[in-house]
Design a protein around this motif. Sequence first.
Motif, PDB file in Angstrom:
ATOM      1  N   LYS A 288       0.855  -1.202   0.000  1.00  0.00           N
ATOM      2  CA  LYS A 288       0.000   0.000   0.000  1.00  0.00           C
ATOM      3  C   LYS A 288       0.888   1.248   0.000  1.00  0.00           C
ATOM      4  O   LYS A 288       0.669   2.189  -0.764  1.00  0.00           O
ATOM      5  CB  LYS A 288      -0.934  -0.069   1.220  1.00  0.00           C
ATOM      6  CG  LYS A 288      -1.551   1.210   1.681  1.00  0.00           C
ATOM      7  CD  LYS A 288      -3.070   1.202   1.449  1.00  0.00           C
ATOM      8  CE  LYS A 288      -3.757   2.529   1.684  1.00  0.00           C
ATOM      9  NZ  LYS A 288      -3.172   3.737   1.179  1.00  0.00           N
ATOM     10  N   PHE A 289       1.900   1.235   0.880  1.00  0.00           N
ATOM     11  CA  PHE A 289       2.816   2.378   0.949  1.00  0.00           C
ATOM     12  C   PHE A 289       3.463   2.618  -0.424  1.00  0.00           C
ATOM     13  O   PHE A 289       3.514   3.737  -0.934  1.00  0.00           O
ATOM     14  CB  PHE A 289       3.900   2.115   2.010  1.00  0.00           C
ATOM     15  CG  PHE A 289       5.002   3.123   1.996  1.00  0.00           C
ATOM     16  CD1 PHE A 289       4.869   4.336   2.659  1.00  0.00           C
ATOM     17  CD2 PHE A 289       6.181   2.889   1.281  1.00  0.00           C
ATOM     18  CE1 PHE A 289       5.882   5.285   2.630  1.00  0.00           C
ATOM     19  CE2 PHE A 289       7.201   3.830   1.233  1.00  0.00           C
ATOM     20  CZ  PHE A 289       7.048   5.028   1.917  1.00  0.00           C
ATOM     21  N   ALA A 290       3.940   1.509  -1.023  1.00  0.00           N
ATOM     22  CA  ALA A 290       4.659   1.625  -2.303  1.00  0.00           C
ATOM     23  C   ALA A 290       3.736   2.144  -3.398  1.00  0.00           C
ATOM     24  O   ALA A 290       4.113   3.003  -4.202  1.00  0.00           O
ATOM     25  CB  ALA A 290       5.244   0.271  -2.688  1.00  0.00           C
TER      26      ALA A 290
ATOM     27  N   LEU B   6      10.711  -4.563  -7.768  1.00  0.00           N
ATOM     28  CA  LEU B   6      10.942  -4.294  -6.356  1.00  0.00           C
ATOM     29  C   LEU B   6      10.910  -5.617  -5.595  1.00  0.00           C
ATOM     30  O   LEU B   6       9.904  -6.315  -5.600  1.00  0.00           O
ATOM     31  CB  LEU B   6       9.882  -3.317  -5.840  1.00  0.00           C
ATOM     32  CG  LEU B   6       9.698  -2.066  -6.732  1.00  0.00           C
ATOM     33  CD1 LEU B   6       8.722  -1.091  -6.104  1.00  0.00           C
ATOM     34  CD2 LEU B   6      11.037  -1.360  -6.990  1.00  0.00           C
ATOM     35  N   MET B   7      12.039  -5.961  -4.971  1.00  0.00           N
ATOM     36  CA  MET B   7      12.159  -7.291  -4.346  1.00  0.00           C
ATOM     37  C   MET B   7      12.753  -7.196  -2.945  1.00  0.00           C
ATOM     38  O   MET B   7      13.535  -8.055  -2.545  1.00  0.00           O
ATOM     39  CB  MET B   7      13.061  -8.184  -5.208  1.00  0.00           C
ATOM     40  CG  MET B   7      12.558  -8.433  -6.599  1.00  0.00           C
ATOM     41  SD  MET B   7      13.681  -9.481  -7.544  1.00  0.00           S
ATOM     42  CE  MET B   7      14.968  -8.324  -7.992  1.00  0.00           C
ATOM     43  N   TRP B   8      12.416  -6.133  -2.217  1.00  0.00           N
ATOM     44  CA  TRP B   8      13.017  -6.011  -0.886  1.00  0.00           C
ATOM     45  C   TRP B   8      12.582  -7.180   0.003  1.00  0.00           C
ATOM     46  O   TRP B   8      11.474  -7.695  -0.136  1.00  0.00           O
ATOM     47  CB  TRP B   8      12.634  -4.678  -0.233  1.00  0.00           C
ATOM     48  CG  TRP B   8      11.157  -4.414  -0.187  1.00  0.00           C
ATOM     49  CD1 TRP B   8      10.240  -5.017   0.627  1.00  0.00           C
ATOM     50  CD2 TRP B   8      10.431  -3.481  -0.982  1.00  0.00           C
ATOM     51  NE1 TRP B   8       8.979  -4.517   0.389  1.00  0.00           N
ATOM     52  CE2 TRP B   8       9.071  -3.570  -0.596  1.00  0.00           C
ATOM     53  CE3 TRP B   8      10.787  -2.570  -1.985  1.00  0.00           C
ATOM     54  CZ2 TRP B   8       8.068  -2.789  -1.174  1.00  0.00           C
ATOM     55  CZ3 TRP B   8       9.789  -1.798  -2.559  1.00  0.00           C
ATOM     56  CH2 TRP B   8       8.453  -1.916  -2.150  1.00  0.00           C
TER      57      TRP B   8
ATOM     58  N   GLU C 187      13.415   2.036   6.482  1.00  0.00           N
ATOM     59  CA  GLU C 187      14.314   1.572   5.408  1.00  0.00           C
ATOM     60  C   GLU C 187      13.594   1.654   4.058  1.00  0.00           C
ATOM     61  O   GLU C 187      14.179   2.039   3.050  1.00  0.00           O
ATOM     62  CB  GLU C 187      14.753   0.131   5.660  1.00  0.00           C
ATOM     63  CG  GLU C 187      15.708  -0.037   6.833  1.00  0.00           C
ATOM     64  CD  GLU C 187      16.045  -1.500   7.124  1.00  0.00           C
ATOM     65  OE1 GLU C 187      17.154  -1.770   7.584  1.00  0.00           O
ATOM     66  OE2 GLU C 187      15.174  -2.383   6.909  1.00  0.00           O
ATOM     67  N   LEU C 188      12.314   1.307   4.081  1.00  0.00           N
ATOM     68  CA  LEU C 188      11.527   1.351   2.846  1.00  0.00           C
ATOM     69  C   LEU C 188      11.427   2.796   2.345  1.00  0.00           C
ATOM     70  O   LEU C 188      11.645   3.091   1.162  1.00  0.00           O
ATOM     71  CB  LEU C 188      10.134   0.779   3.131  1.00  0.00           C
ATOM     72  CG  LEU C 188       9.271   0.444   1.931  1.00  0.00           C
ATOM     73  CD1 LEU C 188       9.960  -0.547   1.015  1.00  0.00           C
ATOM     74  CD2 LEU C 188       7.927  -0.139   2.400  1.00  0.00           C
ATOM     75  N   GLU C 189      11.146   3.691   3.287  1.00  0.00           N
ATOM     76  CA  GLU C 189      10.999   5.106   2.929  1.00  0.00           C
ATOM     77  C   GLU C 189      12.329   5.671   2.412  1.00  0.00           C
ATOM     78  O   GLU C 189      12.357   6.376   1.404  1.00  0.00           O
ATOM     79  CB  GLU C 189      10.562   5.869   4.174  1.00  0.00           C
ATOM     80  CG  GLU C 189       9.654   7.012   3.828  1.00  0.00           C
ATOM     81  CD  GLU C 189       9.000   7.594   5.061  1.00  0.00           C
ATOM     82  OE1 GLU C 189       8.589   6.826   5.959  1.00  0.00           O
ATOM     83  OE2 GLU C 189       8.928   8.831   5.102  1.00  0.00           O
TER      84      GLU C 189
END
Length: 450
Positions: free
Chosen positions: A349-351, A419-421, A429-431
Amino acid sequence: MNAGAKIGEKRLVPGPKGAELVKRRERCVGRALGAPVFFASRAKGARMWDVDGNEYLDWIGGICCVNVGHCNDRVVKAVKEQVEKFNHVFAPWHMSDSYVELAEKLIEITPGNFDKKVLLFNSGAEAVENAVKAARRYTGRYNILTFERAFHGRTLLTMGLTSQVRMYKYGFGPTDIGIIRAPYPYEYRCPYKLENSNYAAAYLKRVAEVDKLYASFDSIAAVIIEPVQGEGGYIAAPPEFLKGLRKICDDNGIVFIDDEVQAGLGRTGKMWAIEHSGVVPDVMTSAKSLGSGLVLSATLGKKEILDAVDPGGLGGTFGGNPASCVAGLQTIKTIQEDKLLDKANKQAKFARDRLAAMKGKYNLLGDVRGLGTMIGVELVKDRKTKEPAPETAREISNKCRERGLLIVTCGPFHNVFRLMWPLVIQDEELEKGFDIWEDAIREVDKPYSH
Ligand code: PLP
């Protein structure tokens, strides 16, 4: 330029120690592997460090192999304990209990309310090959239906199933014997005239035509499909398409093989990508994140299909290595007990929100798509012509690496960021990763001249 740079700080890649290793690699490692400039020294969670001590956010995850994070504590503990006890068994002779436990776990967490069997192997390609062998033996048929832009591996059979020519098939002779290919639904580049924008129906029609144009359905042993294409460009097949494909298989006695090597184990916000469609496959393959970095793959499915092969017909020296099996078990338990599916959905959702805003700002972003955190961002030179922009994608990923974010592309034109975090990534870290990536995109994005 720093050695020992933190995430967000500029660094030279490779640094002095990395550059020395690049030189040594060039002298002794085969060219066919490709040319990394990053040499790892350590990794934990969503972070990696190179041999020069620089820190990175890892949005590559060893190509989607560490959904539960690098060096996950539970996995490391179980593997250490196992290798101190025994480190190898030849499964047809002396099996470890963890082989059976992992098989039971896989049966429990995969779709299908029927008797299933499991076999463990080493790589994704091996799992796919064995799925195909079982389907051929079960049906007594030879042909396999696969899709454009598919990726199923690099061995002789899986190279045939794979679709990208230049990178994976070029110069290796005839690869596609007994392999038929249909177009994979691709909304962004759909070439068909649509009624009611129903692109799934248009692509299903093409699959139905295979029976008349390429190979009669009664000669086809199996259909193999990635519910979300990985190497092909992070493209998700619409549920109606997968349902229609299931019906074609049911009507014609064709085995439905779901290749979850890349899309499985939580990446799409469900344990398996196929679950988004409600379709139940006959056979599934898993690998990559299954072993959390240890070598492990699985082929599983309907008992009667897997058991159609006589003893000795499927297997190998290392399949079901005990350390890999305990890693697999702890990986699945971590996804379940640490609620990584919920985390993946929150991250998705954030992404998506962030990407929607970015798409509004940067012309380069032609398409944003995917399922859960399996998101593809396709770069184009011009949104009208949709001409792929691979050089710009490379420039962006180099800039990101120099600032501590590892990110790669996929697709036949190498213009789709994937995107494969690791799903254990922290919110900050995502931000931070998005900030670095967006800065790099902003620096190269250009207004159109028309
Ligand atoms: N199938 C899919 C969907 C994949 O993404 C891959 C690898 O990227 C494979 C099969 C082959 O796996 P491996 O590289 O482990 O042989």
